[in-house]
Design a protein around this motif. Structure first.
Motif, PDB file in Angstrom:
ATOM      1  N   ASP A  82       7.656 -51.105   9.465  1.00  0.00           N
ATOM      2  CA  ASP A  82       8.036 -49.676  10.108  1.00  0.00           C
ATOM      3  C   ASP A  82       7.005 -49.821  11.316  1.00  0.00           C
ATOM      4  OD1 ASP A  82      10.044 -49.240   8.459  1.00  0.00           O
ATOM      5  OD2 ASP A  82       8.694 -47.938   7.080  1.00  0.00           O
ATOM      6  N   LEU A  83       5.733 -49.830  11.172  1.00  0.00           N
ATOM      7  CA  LEU A  83       4.872 -49.726  12.106  1.00  0.00           C
ATOM      8  C   LEU A  83       5.039 -50.480  13.436  1.00  0.00           C
ATOM      9  CD1 LEU A  83       1.276 -49.396  10.331  1.00  0.00           C
ATOM     10  CD2 LEU A  83       2.419 -47.533  11.811  1.00  0.00           C
ATOM     11  N   VAL A  84       5.330 -51.990  12.964  1.00  0.00           N
ATOM     12  CA  VAL A  84       5.673 -52.961  14.091  1.00  0.00           C
ATOM     13  C   VAL A  84       6.913 -52.250  14.943  1.00  0.00           C
ATOM     14  CG1 VAL A  84       6.074 -55.371  14.610  1.00  0.00           C
ATOM     15  CG2 VAL A  84       4.401 -54.723  12.884  1.00  0.00           C
ATOM     16  N   ARG A  85       7.861 -52.153  14.003  1.00  0.00           N
ATOM     17  CA  ARG A  85       9.343 -51.747  14.668  1.00  0.00           C
ATOM     18  C   ARG A  85       9.314 -50.649  15.593  1.00  0.00           C
ATOM     19  NH1 ARG A  85       9.238 -56.269  12.794  1.00  0.00           N
ATOM     20  NH2 ARG A  85      10.778 -57.089  11.796  1.00  0.00           N
ATOM     21  N   LEU A  86       8.355 -49.554  15.025  1.00  0.00           N
ATOM     22  CA  LEU A  86       8.180 -48.216  15.856  1.00  0.00           C
ATOM     23  C   LEU A  86       7.464 -48.563  16.903  1.00  0.00           C
ATOM     24  CD1 LEU A  86       8.290 -45.345  16.357  1.00  0.00           C
ATOM     25  CD2 LEU A  86       6.506 -45.019  14.808  1.00  0.00           C
ATOM     26  N   ALA A 142       9.559 -36.862  23.149  1.00  0.00           N
ATOM     27  CA  ALA A 142      10.622 -37.035  22.545  1.00  0.00           C
ATOM     28  C   ALA A 142      11.052 -37.954  21.397  1.00  0.00           C
ATOM     29  CB  ALA A 142      11.585 -37.542  23.950  1.00  0.00           C
ATOM     30  N   TRP A 143      10.384 -39.062  21.293  1.00  0.00           N
ATOM     31  CA  TRP A 143      10.559 -39.864  20.255  1.00  0.00           C
ATOM     32  C   TRP A 143       9.718 -39.290  19.051  1.00  0.00           C
ATOM     33  CZ3 TRP A 143      12.291 -44.959  19.392  1.00  0.00           C
ATOM     34  CH2 TRP A 143      13.239 -45.553  20.307  1.00  0.00           C
ATOM     35  N   VAL A 144       8.261 -39.035  19.282  1.00  0.00           N
ATOM     36  CA  VAL A 144       7.519 -38.619  17.948  1.00  0.00           C
ATOM     37  C   VAL A 144       7.474 -37.309  17.601  1.00  0.00           C
ATOM     38  CG1 VAL A 144       5.313 -38.923  17.172  1.00  0.00           C
ATOM     39  CG2 VAL A 144       6.142 -40.698  18.661  1.00  0.00           C
ATOM     40  N   GLU A 186      -1.111 -35.268  13.168  1.00  0.00           N
ATOM     41  CA  GLU A 186      -2.364 -35.136  13.248  1.00  0.00           C
ATOM     42  C   GLU A 186      -2.909 -36.120  12.270  1.00  0.00           C
ATOM     43  OE1 GLU A 186      -5.455 -34.532  15.452  1.00  0.00           O
ATOM     44  OE2 GLU A 186      -3.558 -33.476  15.733  1.00  0.00           O
ATOM     45  N   GLN A 187      -2.600 -36.097  10.979  1.00  0.00           N
ATOM     46  CA  GLN A 187      -3.028 -36.819   9.847  1.00  0.00           C
ATOM     47  C   GLN A 187      -2.787 -38.212  10.042  1.00  0.00           C
ATOM     48  OE1 GLN A 187      -1.832 -35.633   5.908  1.00  0.00           O
ATOM     49  NE2 GLN A 187      -2.863 -37.303   4.908  1.00  0.00           N
ATOM     50  N   LEU A 188      -1.466 -38.463  10.496  1.00  0.00           N
ATOM     51  CA  LEU A 188      -1.053 -39.776  11.056  1.00  0.00           C
ATOM     52  C   LEU A 188      -2.112 -40.512  11.937  1.00  0.00           C
ATOM     53  CD1 LEU A 188       0.822 -42.381  10.701  1.00  0.00           C
ATOM     54  CD2 LEU A 188       1.938 -41.326  12.286  1.00  0.00           C
ATOM     55  N   ALA A 189      -2.496 -39.737  12.985  1.00  0.00           N
ATOM     56  CA  ALA A 189      -3.170 -40.206  14.203  1.00  0.00           C
ATOM     57  C   ALA A 189      -4.483 -40.320  13.796  1.00  0.00           C
ATOM     58  CB  ALA A 189      -3.219 -39.040  15.359  1.00  0.00           C
ATOM     59  N   THR A 190      -5.004 -39.753  12.962  1.00  0.00           N
ATOM     60  CA  THR A 190      -6.347 -39.689  12.249  1.00  0.00           C
ATOM     61  C   THR A 190      -6.460 -41.019  11.505  1.00  0.00           C
ATOM     62  OG1 THR A 190      -6.914 -37.609  12.299  1.00  0.00           O
ATOM     63  CG2 THR A 190      -8.357 -38.790  10.747  1.00  0.00           C
ATOM     64  N   SER A 191      -5.361 -41.193  10.490  1.00  0.00           N
ATOM     65  CA  SER A 191      -5.527 -42.478   9.447  1.00  0.00           C
ATOM     66  C   SER A 191      -5.220 -43.593  10.354  1.00  0.00           C
ATOM     67  CB  SER A 191      -4.145 -42.219   8.865  1.00  0.00           C
ATOM     68  OG  SER A 191      -4.311 -41.124   7.844  1.00  0.00           O
ATOM     69  N   LEU A 192      -4.283 -43.665  11.393  1.00  0.00           N
ATOM     70  CA  LEU A 192      -3.934 -44.973  12.424  1.00  0.00           C
ATOM     71  C   LEU A 192      -5.428 -45.132  13.002  1.00  0.00           C
ATOM     72  CD1 LEU A 192      -0.563 -44.480  13.799  1.00  0.00           C
ATOM     73  CD2 LEU A 192      -1.394 -46.023  12.042  1.00  0.00           C
TER      74      LEU A 192
END
Length: 153
Positions: free
Chosen positions: A10-14, A115-117, A124-130
């Motif tokens: 999912d990460l790679v395709r996104l 527009a996409w995200v 915010e949690q996703l950004a911190t985790s990544l």
């Protein structure tokens, strides 16, 4: 339990889809490939930087970075000068034209990402985790802590 392989896919395709869409829009509206946009952002954030530092940030070879800087320099967007502290390296800085195209392109990138995200509390949690995962991967890579070819024999 999270399926890590599915998460990776999912990460790679996104990333691929986002990169392609943003790259196409930047080229069409600003004559600026996304890779060059990323270089310009890094140089702008650091004022002056070495090619080596760009290569480390972009996770590409110094040779590939040097060629990318050559293209930016040919377009008049960066200037490369001799490093007074190290004759083996050069310093890269934005030109006024580079600063102008970066300023014009940044809202385009942000609008496309919005527009996409979109925005959501979980973002915010996703950004911190990544960010944490990226730092860990970069640290592991630099210290060669990841699986090595040593098998103990």
């Amino acid at each position: 339990m999270t399926d890590l392989t599915a998460l990776f896919t999912d990460l790679v395709r996104l990333e691929t889809r986002l990169y392609n869409v943003i790259d196409a829009r930047l080229k069409a509206e600003h004559d600026l490939p996304l890779g060059q946009f990323e270089f310009l952002r890094f140089v702008a954030a650091h004022g002056t930087t070495r090619v080596y530092d760009l290569a480390r940030e972009m996770a590409i070879t110094v040779g590939a970075t040097s060629k990318a800087v050559d293209r930016l320099e040919s377009a008049g967007r960066v200037r490369r000068t001799a490093n007074p502290d190290d004759r083996r390296s050069s310093l890269v800085e934005l030109t006024p034209a580079g600063a102008d195209v970066l300023a014009a392109a940044t809202p385009t990138v942000e609008a496309e990402l919005q527009a996409w995200v979109g925005s959501a509390p979980a973002l915010e949690q996703l950004a911190t985790s990544l960010s944490m995962l990226r730092r860990r991967a970069e640290l592991d890579h630099r210290t060669d802590r990841h699986h090595s070819s040593n098998t103990g024999s």
